[in-house]
Design a protein around this motif. Structure first.
Motif, PDB file in Angstrom:
ATOM      1  N   PRO A  14      60.286  45.389  80.131  1.00 45.22           N
ATOM      2  CA  PRO A  14      60.683  44.032  80.513  1.00 45.22           C
ATOM      3  C   PRO A  14      59.495  43.086  80.444  1.00 45.22           C
ATOM      4  O   PRO A  14      58.379  43.434  80.841  1.00 45.22           O
ATOM      5  N   GLY A  15      59.756  41.885  79.901  1.00 49.51           N
ATOM      6  CA  GLY A  15      58.698  40.915  79.700  1.00 49.51           C
ATOM      7  C   GLY A  15      58.007  41.018  78.357  1.00 49.51           C
ATOM      8  O   GLY A  15      57.227  40.131  77.989  1.00 49.51           O
ATOM      9  N   GLY A  66      65.343  29.529  74.547  1.00 54.56           N
ATOM     10  CA  GLY A  66      64.012  29.401  75.121  1.00 54.56           C
ATOM     11  C   GLY A  66      63.203  30.687  75.087  1.00 54.56           C
ATOM     12  O   GLY A  66      61.989  30.657  75.300  1.00 54.56           O
ATOM     13  N   ARG A  67      63.867  31.806  74.794  1.00 58.47           N
ATOM     14  CA  ARG A  67      63.152  33.099  74.719  1.00 58.47           C
ATOM     15  C   ARG A  67      63.158  33.674  73.307  1.00 58.47           C
ATOM     16  O   ARG A  67      62.214  34.353  72.914  1.00 58.47           O
ATOM     17  N   SER A  85      59.834  37.581  76.271  1.00 61.14           N
ATOM     18  CA  SER A  85      60.287  37.661  77.665  1.00 61.14           C
ATOM     19  C   SER A  85      61.567  38.490  77.777  1.00 61.14           C
ATOM     20  O   SER A  85      62.543  38.084  78.418  1.00 61.14           O
ATOM     21  N   LEU A  86      61.560  39.641  77.152  1.00 61.48           N
ATOM     22  CA  LEU A  86      62.767  40.467  77.096  1.00 61.48           C
ATOM     23  C   LEU A  86      63.164  40.968  78.480  1.00 61.48           C
ATOM     24  O   LEU A  86      62.314  41.255  79.333  1.00 61.48           O
ATOM     25  N   VAL A 116      67.784  47.862  70.231  1.00 58.62           N
ATOM     26  CA  VAL A 116      66.753  47.295  71.102  1.00 58.62           C
ATOM     27  C   VAL A 116      67.025  47.782  72.516  1.00 58.62           C
ATOM     28  O   VAL A 116      68.119  47.587  73.045  1.00 58.62           O
ATOM     29  N   THR A 117      66.029  48.403  73.117  1.00 58.38           N
ATOM     30  CA  THR A 117      66.145  48.904  74.487  1.00 58.38           C
ATOM     31  C   THR A 117      65.015  48.313  75.312  1.00 58.38           C
ATOM     32  O   THR A 117      63.840  48.472  74.969  1.00 58.38           O
ATOM     33  N   VAL A 118      65.394  47.624  76.382  1.00 61.43           N
ATOM     34  CA  VAL A 118      64.411  47.005  77.276  1.00 61.43           C
ATOM     35  C   VAL A 118      64.474  47.762  78.600  1.00 61.43           C
ATOM     36  O   VAL A 118      65.465  47.679  79.335  1.00 61.43           O
ATOM     37  N   SER A 119      63.418  48.493  78.879  1.00 61.94           N
ATOM     38  CA  SER A 119      63.419  49.352  80.060  1.00 61.94           C
ATOM     39  C   SER A 119      61.988  49.695  80.446  1.00 61.94           C
ATOM     40  O   SER A 119      61.115  49.822  79.585  1.00 61.94           O
ATOM     41  N   SER A 120      61.800  49.854  81.753  1.00 61.70           N
ATOM     42  CA  SER A 120      60.490  50.288  82.232  1.00 61.70           C
ATOM     43  C   SER A 120      60.446  51.800  82.391  1.00 61.70           C
ATOM     44  O   SER A 120      59.408  52.363  82.765  1.00 61.70           O
TER      45      SER A 120
END
Length: 120
Positions: A14-15, A66-67, A85-86, A116-120
């Motif tokens: 993320p981010g 905006g992102r 800023s995902l 696309v995978t957004v993960s911590s």
């Protein structure tokens, strides 16, 4: 043979940022409006961004405005989607679409998608 080939997906925190590419071949790319769509598991396909034939105008979904930035290079027959800023909710398969007119985006040619995978 008509082809749209997406690339650039992957796992990001993320981010973070990713840049997707959509490479076209087999048709007159510069004559087409190009859009990025995405589909998350269990959800309908969603329009993310659109760019006109010359690249002079762009439109974005409210959720990414905006992102994300869509651009194209007609000399390279390629469209890009810069994603900054995902967020975890951006996780989806991203698809490229080429349509003849703004009024009929979602018709025409489709790529196979890139995850696309957004993960911590």
């Amino acid at each position: 043979q008509v082809q749209l080939v997406e690339s650039g997906g992957g796992l990001v925190q993320p981010g973070g940022s990713l840049r997707l590419s959509c490479a076209a071949s087999g048709f007159t790319f510069y004559a087409y409006v190009v859009s990025w769509y995405r589909q998350a598991p269990g959800k309908e396909r969603e329009l993310v961004a659109t760019i006109t034939k010359t690249g002079g105008s762009t439109n974005y979904a409210d959720s990414v405005n905006g992102r994300f930035t869509i651009s194209r290079d007609n000399a390279k027959n390629t469209v890009y989607l810069q994603m900054n800023s995902l967020k975890p909710e951006d996780t989806a398969v991203y698809y490229c679409n080429a349509a003849l007119l703004m009024e009929v985006i979602g018709t025409g040619y489709w790529g196979q998608g890139t995850q696309v995978t957004v993960s911590s």
